[in-house]
Design an enzyme around this catalytic site. Structure first.
Site, PDB file in Angstrom:
ATOM      1  N   LYS A 175       0.939  -1.133   0.098  1.00  0.00           N
ATOM      2  CA  LYS A 175      -0.138   0.048   0.063  1.00  0.00           C
ATOM      3  C   LYS A 175       0.836   1.266   0.046  1.00  0.00           C
ATOM      4  O   LYS A 175       2.042   1.231   0.458  1.00  0.00           O
ATOM      5  CB  LYS A 175      -0.930   0.028   1.261  1.00  0.00           C
ATOM      6  CG  LYS A 175      -1.721  -1.149   1.403  1.00  0.00           C
ATOM      7  CD  LYS A 175      -2.926  -1.161   0.490  1.00  0.00           C
ATOM      8  CE  LYS A 175      -3.769  -2.641   0.909  1.00  0.00           C
ATOM      9  NZ  LYS A 175      -4.708  -2.568  -0.115  1.00  0.00           N
ATOM     10  N   ASP A 203      -1.307  -5.291  -5.918  1.00  0.00           N
ATOM     11  CA  ASP A 203      -2.871  -5.240  -5.613  1.00  0.00           C
ATOM     12  C   ASP A 203      -3.390  -5.427  -6.870  1.00  0.00           C
ATOM     13  O   ASP A 203      -2.719  -5.338  -8.066  1.00  0.00           O
ATOM     14  CB  ASP A 203      -3.267  -3.718  -5.114  1.00  0.00           C
ATOM     15  CG  ASP A 203      -4.349  -3.887  -4.237  1.00  0.00           C
ATOM     16  OD1 ASP A 203      -5.296  -4.599  -4.186  1.00  0.00           O
ATOM     17  OD2 ASP A 203      -4.477  -2.961  -2.985  1.00  0.00           O
ATOM     18  N   HIS A 294      -6.396 -13.174  -7.785  1.00  0.00           N
ATOM     19  CA  HIS A 294      -7.176 -12.490  -7.189  1.00  0.00           C
ATOM     20  C   HIS A 294      -8.644 -12.397  -7.704  1.00  0.00           C
ATOM     21  O   HIS A 294      -8.990 -12.626  -9.037  1.00  0.00           O
ATOM     22  CB  HIS A 294      -6.518 -10.915  -7.375  1.00  0.00           C
ATOM     23  CG  HIS A 294      -7.241  -9.955  -6.331  1.00  0.00           C
ATOM     24  ND1 HIS A 294      -8.305  -9.312  -6.544  1.00  0.00           N
ATOM     25  CD2 HIS A 294      -6.924  -9.627  -5.337  1.00  0.00           C
ATOM     26  CE1 HIS A 294      -8.810  -8.578  -5.438  1.00  0.00           C
ATOM     27  NE2 HIS A 294      -7.619  -8.517  -4.634  1.00  0.00           N
TER      28      HIS A 294
END
Length: 476
Positions: A175, A203, A294
């Site tokens: 992040k 991500d 994901h």
């Protein structure tokens, strides 16, 4: 003219619209071991009987259309049609029914999740006779499963590659998810891996944007992996997201990852598509790469209880298409996931054989034969206080992924990783000693924090953080 054609011609052709239930509702049908079985939650429009609605689903997802056509006489509809063979009301819901449909195996292309879904969850979901429609579960027959490669490697091969046994694996999503330069991104990867994590992760929306092109990110992350491995003596990895705008570009990125010698790449399997995912899974098996999956976009499909498709179906489809990890919810974090439902599809990901269990939302017994298992990934709003519950809920064969719960540590990224690793090791040791993680979890974490200032600091920061909302998708 063949005898078969003569017979069909002699029946004659009568144009017009027929009720679906006359052809596609067959309550006396005995399902075959080779049938694909589906459980649909059907909400008919007012005035439409449940038998007609269930038959309409079977028809529109197999051989039927809105009117009788003369070319029906050129094939054997009885061989190829889907059949609604059972209907039951949903307890506690008005005008909702579970319609069970059997599809003959010849309707589907071998080894193609894309083709399977195009039929079963295609145009039928826009059918006007239905107010809402949701696919709750599928039974995939072993004959069809054997046409798929499945996960590139599976749980045991991954553990052997990493030389890590007897505990869940630890990860962290870097992040902020967007905006970092490649060098700063690589620095965060290194600090987290050095602190004790097994994996770090791109991500889902990190692809190749102007602020960080994919090749630069791959290079700096590879440098971070090798540096952390040299310092810790452990095998490390970073989920390099190979998702791209074309399949060719996706494979190019996976090839570059292999050339760098990293152990794992990543794909957004729903936004990228099942055809792309299966292609990447085949490449990963052939070239020794693990594949992290994901599920970005899943809630668009699975979150509403009466329309769409349950995640257990998407999980089964992923196991067929191929992936070594897939995000599965946390039960305790910020993202959707009711405990029994989550554990139901976690077992569908990992186990070889799963019995029908309606208390966990499993409508059919499923035998995966020799298809490797997939590691469930718990990720989203979790921190050190959740570690006992996560260890107890998911067990050893899982990946516990702390993004903000690592990078939000007041002392920095490496101390955040240390705190998570200490908490995990304490929970695993306590469990192995026979302690009850569900009942004694907080005490176990407090005891461990006495010997780890990093964990003590993390405990203080996140002691009040909770995500207490009821799950949208619950058992009936």
């Amino acid at each position: 003219m063949s005898p078969q054609t003569e017979t069909k011609a002699s029946v004659g052709f009568k144009a017009g619209v027929k009720d679906y239930k006359l052809t596609y509702y067959t309550p006396d049908y005995e399902t075959k071991d080779t049938d694909i079985l589906a459980a649909f939650r059907v909400t008919p429009q007012p005035g439409v009987p449940p038998e007609e609605a269930g038959a309409a689903v079977a028809a529109e997802s197999s051989t039927g259309t809105w009117t009788t056509v003369w070319t029906d006489g050129l094939t054997s509809l009885d061989r190829y049609k889907g059949r609604c063979y059972h209907i039951e009301p949903v307890a506690g819901e008005e005008n909702q029914f579970i319609a069970y449909v059997a599809y003959p195996l010849d309707l589907f292309e071998e080894g193609s999740v894309t083709n399977m879904f195009t039929s079963i969850v295609g145009n039928v979901f826009g059918f006007k006779a239905l107010r809402a429609l949701r696919l709750e579960d599928l039974r995939i027959p072993t004959a069809y499963i054997k046409t798929f490669q499945g996960p590139p490697h599976g749980i045991q091969v991954e553990r052997d590659k990493l030389n890590k046994y007897g505990r869940p694996l630890l990860g962290c999503t870097i992040k902020p998810k967007l905006g970092l330069s490649a060098k700063n991104y690589g620095r965060a990867v290194y600090e987290c891996l050095r602190g004790g994590l097994d994996f770090t992760k791109d991500d889902e929306n990190v692809n190749s944007q102007p602020f960080m092109r994919w090749r630069d990110r791959f290079l700096f992350c590879a440098e971070a992996i090798y540096k952390a491995q040299a310092e810790t003596g452990e095998i490390k990895g970073h989920y390099l997201n190979a998702t791209a705008g074309t399949c060719e570009e996706m494979i190019k990125r996976a090839v570059f990852a292999r050339e760098l010698g990293v152990p794992i790449v990543m794909h957004d399997y729903l936004t990228g598509g099942f055809t792309a995912n299966t292609s990447l899974a085949h490449y990963c098996r052939d070239n020794g790469l693990l594949l992290h999956i994901h599920r970005a976009m899943h809630a668009v499909i699975d979150r509403q209880k009466n329309h769409g498709m349950h995640f257990r179906v998407l999980a089964k489809a992923l196991r067929l298409s191929g992936g070594d990890h897939v995000h599965s919810g946390t039960v305790v974090g910020k993202l959707e996931g009711e405990r029994e439902i989550t554990l139901g599809f976690v077992d569908l990901l990992r186990d070889d054989f799963i019995e029908k269990d309606r208390s966990r939302g499993i409508y059919f017994t499923q035998d995966w034969v020799s298809l490797p298992g997939v590691l469930p990934v718990a990720s989203g709003g979790i921190h050190v206080w959740h570690m006992p519950a996560l260890t107890e809920i998911f067990g050893d064969d899982s990946v516990l992924q702390f993004g903000g719960g690592t990078l939000g540590h007041p002392w920095g990224n490496a101390p955040g990783a240390v705190a998570n690793r200490v908490a995990l090791e304490a929970c695993v040791q306590a469990r192995n000693e026979g302690r009850d993680l569900a009942r004694e979890g907080n005490e176990i974490i407090r005891e461990a924090s006495k010997w780890s200032p990093e964990l003590a600091a993390a405990c203080e920061v996140w002691k009040e953080i909770k995500f207490e909302f009821e799950a949208m998708d619950t058992l009936d």
